[in-house]
Design an enzyme around this catalytic site. Structure first.
Site, PDB file in Angstrom:
ATOM      1  N   CYS A  89      42.156  43.683  47.048  1.00 26.82           N
ATOM      2  CA  CYS A  89      43.076  43.771  48.194  1.00 26.82           C
ATOM      3  C   CYS A  89      43.611  42.375  48.529  1.00 26.82           C
ATOM      4  O   CYS A  89      44.390  41.828  47.762  1.00 26.82           O
ATOM      5  CB  CYS A  89      42.381  44.458  49.366  1.00 26.82           C
ATOM      6  N   HIS A 177      40.798  49.683  46.769  1.00 28.35           N
ATOM      7  CA  HIS A 177      39.370  49.429  46.963  1.00 28.35           C
ATOM      8  C   HIS A 177      38.552  50.325  46.051  1.00 28.35           C
ATOM      9  O   HIS A 177      38.081  51.390  46.454  1.00 28.35           O
ATOM     10  CB  HIS A 177      38.995  49.655  48.426  1.00 28.35           C
ATOM     11  N   GLU A 179      35.670  49.511  44.968  1.00 30.64           N
ATOM     12  CA  GLU A 179      34.266  49.195  45.191  1.00 30.64           C
ATOM     13  C   GLU A 179      33.565  50.097  46.200  1.00 30.64           C
ATOM     14  O   GLU A 179      32.348  50.046  46.355  1.00 30.64           O
ATOM     15  CB  GLU A 179      34.138  47.735  45.676  1.00 30.64           C
TER      16      GLU A 179
END
Length: 234
Positions: A89, A177, A179
């Site tokens: 990001c 994102h 993760e």
């Protein structure tokens, strides 16, 4: 020192990235910029550099983001030394700037689960090679970036073209994102309630979205961790 993690705000942690690194015997060392902790001057001794997200901007003056210049300088030095980099990001936007691209405002907030399409080049990428042609990922941004010369575009969507890219052989920027796990989405929603309110079904969608994403997330991050583990620090 193994892996330096630059964390901009509480809650924007490594989540599955950290799990993948630790599974390979690597130790993430977190530099909490929101506490005023100091970045190293150069990446000597680092096996990798991971730069997480946050609400600051990769462009403009430094009044609201006093560590921006130091982060860009560290990313630029990491690129020069071929230190593996993963930017998420805001971290992806800073990586683009460090490599000669540009961060800039987008055309509005993009929040929630949505698809990105992988490019033809992704099939030969060290991280994305085995990923399907489309991934449903978590978006949470309003800014975007113009990629630097020579960058390889790996994923895009209709609204924001630059969703994933590689610079050189071992530096990746992910606008989305990848993760996240369930607790991460809860933290994001709690920390940014106005953003989350624009997607009323966010939490309801999350279990199914994560179940579909997790195998590809884990495979991609394991590849990054393997690449890092194989590298000897300077």
């Amino acid at each position: 020192m193994d892996v330096l993690v630059v964390q901009h705000v509480p809650g924007e942690e490594t989540y599955a990235i950290g799990e993948a690194l630790r599974a390979r015997g690597l130790t993430p060392r977190v530099c909490r910029m929101w506490r005023g902790e100091t970045l190293p001057a150069d990446p000597a001794g680092l096996r990798a550099l991971v730069v997480m997200g946050g609400p600051a901007a990769a462009y403009g003056d430094d009044a609201g983001f006093p560590s921006r210049a130091a982060e860009v300088a560290l990313l630029r030095a990491a690129l020069a030394r071929d230190v593996p980099v993963l930017g998420v990001c805001l971290g992806a936007q800073l990586l683009a700037v460090a490599a000669g691209g540009r961060g800039r405002p987008g055309d509005g907030l993009q929040v929630g689960w949505g698809p990105v399409r992988l490019s033809a080049e992704a099939a030969g990428d060290p991280l994305f090679a085995d990923a399907p042609g489309e991934l449903r990922v978590l978006h949470w941004h309003g800014d975007t970036m113009d990629l630097p010369p020579g960058a390889v575009l790996l994923a895009s969507c209709d609204r924001y073209a630059a969703q994933a890219f590689r610079v050189g052989a071992a530096a990746w920027g992910l606008q989305f994102h990848i993760e996240v796990d369930g607790p991460a989405v809860d933290v994001f929603a709690a920390n940014f309630p106005e953003d989350a309110a624009t997607v009323p079904g966010l939490r309801a969608e999350t279990p199914a979205a994560l179940a579909a994403l997790a195998p590809h997330r884990d495979a991609l991050l394991a590849r990054f961790a393997d690449l890092v583990a194989a590298r000897h620090p300077d």
